[in-house]
Write a protein that holds these residues in place. Structure first.
Motif, short mmCIF file in Angstrom:
data_model
loop_
_atom_site.label_atom_id
_atom_site.label_comp_id
_atom_site.label_asym_id
_atom_site.label_seq_id
_atom_site.Cartn_x
_atom_site.Cartn_y
_atom_site.Cartn_z
N ALA A 1 0.78 -1.11 0.18
CA ALA A 1 0.18 0.05 0.02
C ALA A 1 0.94 1.07 -0.08
O ALA A 1 1.98 1.25 0.63
N THR A 2 0.35 2.21 -0.38
CA THR A 2 1.24 3.49 -0.90
C THR A 2 1.59 4.42 0.19
O THR A 2 2.56 5.13 0.16
N ASP A 3 0.72 4.63 1.32
CA ASP A 3 0.74 5.87 2.08
C ASP A 3 0.82 7.16 1.56
O ASP A 3 1.78 8.03 1.68
N HIS A 4 -0.05 6.99 0.16
CA HIS A 4 0.21 8.40 -0.58
C HIS A 4 -0.07 9.56 0.02
O HIS A 4 -1.11 9.97 0.61
N ALA A 5 0.90 10.33 0.41
CA ALA A 5 0.85 11.44 1.26
C ALA A 5 1.66 12.80 0.58
O ALA A 5 2.73 13.12 0.73
N PRO A 6 0.80 13.36 -0.41
CA PRO A 6 1.16 14.47 -1.24
C PRO A 6 1.25 15.73 -0.31
O PRO A 6 0.66 16.41 0.54
N HIS A 7 2.20 16.38 -0.63
CA HIS A 7 2.80 17.88 -0.18
C HIS A 7 3.16 18.61 -1.12
O HIS A 7 3.59 18.32 -2.32
N THR A 8 3.37 19.89 -0.98
CA THR A 8 3.53 21.06 -2.25
C THR A 8 5.07 20.89 -2.19
O THR A 8 5.60 20.43 -1.21
#
Length: 433
Positions: free
Chosen positions: A297-304
């Protein structure tokens, strides 16, 4: 819909018919019906849609980083047909009202979804668990997100509440007492990609994760429940959880990146738990390949970009990944690191089984028609400016990947890469309803 000439993960070439959102027939040859949509899959491999059990789509509260619309389109373009969103949004998803607010944003999703309920010292389990909550978690056994960190007593309460509700518990296991405070605040020598991000790996020690996994598993066994350990970054933690009868996930970044990559990544490589040594990464990869680890699973955690370019001790933790998970794993198949069947299990069959989604995760008659078509001979480098997330960077820039050509959710095409990246949004549904 009729999909013709597709190769299945076991190597058979078959025609696949979907009807009313399910897989209706799988045969060597099927004739199209009047007015039936037909997809020519000659030379392509048909896989069950991936289930990403760990994403942060940021709404409500932080839509400048990601939205349900952009995040779910990114998921669809990466062959992900179900996502599970985590509760550390603003407000956190710890009561019924917060759940309802998030569910309104999720109406924009291009893929199916689950919404996890959070646990903190202000949570209201009565109203929260009256909603169609996917799971409790990720329950933070550290200071990873400040107000979401909990103590042992609250963890026990959460385990009991989840057991009564019949839902899983996912934990973020790090013991903050074992962080190396002598490192914290040290001069990182710059910002952004120039920062010495290895200090973050030194600070959040491997021992902190290993000890927390041991304690969490012991607590779960004492309560007579099973837990799922999120983003396991050490082979020792994966082994202990497996020995305790618990399940684990590994992220693509912990699988494929190590502290040796931090010179290039700088603060863009800061995440929790942090990257580990190359030796530990290789051992963790072995656990993924041999079945010790249950799912990816990715732990998709986007930030700028601007946020990540802050100093090491100020930059937020996390990296994007929902669109690149399956493509990276398919590149590992091409490199003979993983088998196609193992990838199918890691991203589809196993998460479906672990989280109680019995009609997902396989290309079989009667299963949900959540599918993706890929050309395993068509690899290309990952480029951030070609991805569909709101996040404009990736830690995997330049890495080889195999992106889907078509993604189908409940029998409807939600992403068509062959038609100029065409999306259909708003078809996603809560898988617990």
């Amino acid at each position: 819909m009729l999909i013709t000439g597709a190769e299945l993960p076991d190597g058979r070439v078959r025609d696949v018919r979907t009807d009313e959102g399910r897989i209706a027939e799988i045969e060597g040859s099927l004739h199209s019906l009047p007015d039936e949509e037909t997809v020519d899959a000659d030379g392509l491999t048909l896989l069950p849609g991936a289930i990403d059990a760990h994403v942060h789509f940021r709404q409500p509260g932080h839509g400048h980083k990601e939205t349900w619309a952009t995040g779910s389109r990114s998921a669809a373009a990466g062959g992900v047909t179900t996502v599970v969103d985590q509760p550390n949004t603003s407000p956190p998803t710890v009561d019924g009202d917060a759940f309802d607010e998030k569910a309104e944003f999720a109406d924009n999703a291009a893929v199916n979804y689950g919404i996890n309920g959070g646990v903190n010292h202000e949570w209201a389990p009565e109203s929260l668990l009256a909603r169609p909550v996917f799971a409790l978690g990720e329950v933070f056994l550290a200071d990873s997100t400040g107000e979401m960190g909990i103590d042992e007593d609250l963890f026990e309460d959460a385990l009991a509440a989840a057991a009564d509700a019949g839902i899983p518990v996912t934990v973020h296991a790090e013991d903050a007492d074992l962080f190396d405070e002598s490192v914290y605040g040290a001069d990182a020598g710059g910002v952004g990609r120039e920062a010495d991000a290895d200090l973050w790996s030194q600070y959040r020690t491997a021992e902190a994760e290993i000890a927390a996994v041991e304690a969490a598993c012991e607590g779960a066994r004492g309560a007579g429940v099973e837990i799922h350990v999120a983003h396991t970054s050490t082979p020792e933690a994966a082994d202990h959880a497996a020995d305790a009868g618990m399940t684990t996930e590994v992220t693509p970044h912990h699988l494929l990146l190590s502290r040796e990559d931090l010179d290039e990544l700088g603060t863009f490589g800061r995440m929790n738990p942090p990257l580990r040594s190359e030796a530990r990464r290789e051992e963790l990869y072995e656990r993924v390949a041999d079945g010790t680890v249950d799912l990816i699973a990715t732990d998709h955690a986007p930030h700028t970009t601007a946020e990540k370019e802050a100093g090491l001790w100020d930059a937020p933790s996390g990296v994007p990944g929902v669109e690149t998970m399956l493509p990276l794993l398919l590149a590992e198949v091409r490199a003979a690191g993983l088998t196609l069947e193992r990838v199918r299990d890691l991203v589809a069959a196993n998460p479906a089984e672990r989280f109680g989604l019995p009609e997902k995760g396989r290309v079989e008659v009667g299963y949900d028609a959540d599918l993706t078509l890929v050309d395993l001979d068509d690899a290309e480098p990952i480029r951030a400016d070609s991805l569909h997330t709101k996040c404009d960077w990736t830690p995997f820039e330049g890495r080889e990947a195999v992106f889907p050509e078509l993604t189908i959710v409940d029998g409807e095409i939600v992403y068509d890469g062959r038609a100029g990246d065409r999306f259909t949004v708003g078809l996603g549904r809560n898988v617990r309803e």
